[in-house]
Write an enzyme that holds these catalytic residues in place. Structure first.
Site, short mmCIF file in Angstrom:
data_model
loop_
_atom_site.label_atom_id
_atom_site.label_comp_id
_atom_site.label_asym_id
_atom_site.label_seq_id
_atom_site.Cartn_x
_atom_site.Cartn_y
_atom_site.Cartn_z
CE1 TYR A 160 -3.03 -29.13 32.25
CE2 TYR A 160 -4.21 -30.45 30.94
CZ TYR A 160 -4.00 -29.97 32.16
OH TYR A 160 -5.48 -30.52 32.59
CB SER A 193 6.94 -28.97 38.34
OG SER A 193 6.51 -27.74 37.53
CG HIS A 226 5.92 -23.49 38.26
ND1 HIS A 226 5.93 -22.43 38.71
CD2 HIS A 226 5.54 -23.84 36.70
CE1 HIS A 226 4.97 -21.40 37.75
NE2 HIS A 226 4.77 -22.75 36.44
CG ASP A 251 2.71 -20.04 35.49
OD1 ASP A 251 4.01 -20.26 34.40
OD2 ASP A 251 2.20 -20.97 36.28
CD GLU A 255 2.49 -24.46 30.06
OE1 GLU A 255 2.68 -23.79 30.05
OE2 GLU A 255 1.53 -25.36 30.42
CG HIS A 296 6.39 -21.86 31.89
ND1 HIS A 296 5.22 -22.92 32.58
CD2 HIS A 296 7.34 -21.88 31.38
CE1 HIS A 296 6.69 -23.38 33.27
NE2 HIS A 296 8.00 -22.59 32.67
#
Length: 348
Positions: free
Chosen positions: A253, A260, A262, A269, A318, A321
């Protein structure tokens, strides 16, 4: 008798000596002798006084030297005592600081876990939480399926692809990469203030504002939780997850530093008050989670790690996300039931 004195006197006269002179001479010699004796006595006395003074001076000098040495010794002993006291104080302060830091870390971890596991505990009246930066997702209790072996090579992500850049377990970004067009989207957040995680690339932020506004019109309340994340921040998070759950679980996860999504600035998120704004799979079964899954593509977003996709992405489900890829690609990916890797024809 007179005859004898006369003879003596005569004898002296015959010898050329005056009896009076002889007496004077004798007296002179006596005086000279007495004077020499006096001078010698005086000299002896003066010499004795000088020696006494010198001895006295020597004694005083020795006393002064001894006193100085004693003072220096005491000063050294005091300095040593002061240093020891300072070292003991520093050690005590360090111990106290370490203990305080440990207690703070324990409290923060406990707070984060509580936020994830007990979603209603930290709720405010406005539905927001006292969220720390980047709240931790809960450890998956039962992975959907075993993640297959993925390509372990570290290939540089192709940033020239823009909004379609692929960043995953295979493709990575430079650890210091940071987009130049980051902005804070005008949406509701799960926390107050502006943090690093509050930012997103401008094109994606504009579309997320539209999505949040339309969700509100439909009676759905969404809150933004975590957007851009630097490589250094991801390093801290990943290491914490590994320490908490072990590397095998964390890799299901959490992305390794540089891997990443992100960090692209194209991800956010998002969650909802109904689940305490937590990053939990439970979101997918709520009204808000279903709205996201059904409508995100209209605004150019995909649920990046959808339900049942673990064997195709390497990550567990997820629902929170969302990744911006543009309206056209998002619509095609959703309609075809694809992953971004499959759409871009690359590995994970």
């Amino acid at each position: 008798m007179k005859k004898i004195v006369a003879v003596s006197t005569l004898a002296l006269l015959l010898a050329g000596c005056n009896p009076g002179d002889q007496e004077a001479e004798d007296n002179s010699k006596t005086e000279q002798a007495n004077k020499s004796a006096d001078e010698k006595a005086t000299s002896d006395s003066e010499k004795s006084d000088a020696e006494v003074a010198k001895e006295k001076e020597t004694a005083e000098a020795k006393k002064e030297a001894d006193a100085k040495a004693e003072a220096e010794k005491k000063a050294e002993e005091q300095a040593a005592a002061d240093q020891k006291a300072a070292d003991e104080k520093a050690a005590e302060e360090k111990t106290a600081a370490d203990k305080a830091a440990e207690e703070k870390t324990t409290e923060e971890k406990s707070s984060d876990e509580s936020s994830t596991e007990d979603k209603s505990a930290d709720k405010k009246d406005d539905g927001k939480t006292d969220s720390a930066q980047d709240p931790e997702p809960a450890k998956p209790s039962k992975p959907e399926s075993e993640t297959p072996d993925v390509d372990k090579s570290d290939t540089k992500a192709d940033l020239s692809l823009g909004e379609l850049v692929v960043v995953n377990k295979k493709y990575s970004l430079p650890i210091d990469y940071k987009p130049s067009d980051l902005v804070v989207p005008n949406v509701s957040f799960s926390y107050s203030g502006v943090l690093e995680q509050s930012y997103m690339r401008a094109p994606a932020a504009k579309q997320m504002e539209k999505m949040f506004a339309d969700a509100k019109t439909d009676g759905v309340t969404l809150n933004a939780v975590s957007g851009f994340r630097s490589g250094s921040r991801q390093t801290v998070l990943y290491n914490n997850y590994v320490a908490r759950d072990g590397k095998a679980a964390a890799d299901q996860y959490s992305a390794r530093p540089g891997h990443s999504e992100h960090q692209t600035g194209l991800v956010f998120d998002i969650s909802a008050p109904s689940v305490g704004n937590g990053l939990t799979a439970e979101l997918g079964d709520t009204k808000e989670g279903k709205w996201i899954a059904n409508n995100a593509a209209k605004y150019g977003f995909i649920v990046r790690y959808d339900r049942g996709f673990q064997s195709r992405t390497g990550y567990t489900y997820e629902p929170w996300h969302i990744r911006y890829v543009g309206v056209g690609p998002a619509t095609q990916i959703k309609n075809n039931g694809q992953t971004l890797e499959e759409y871009m024809k690359v590995g994970h």
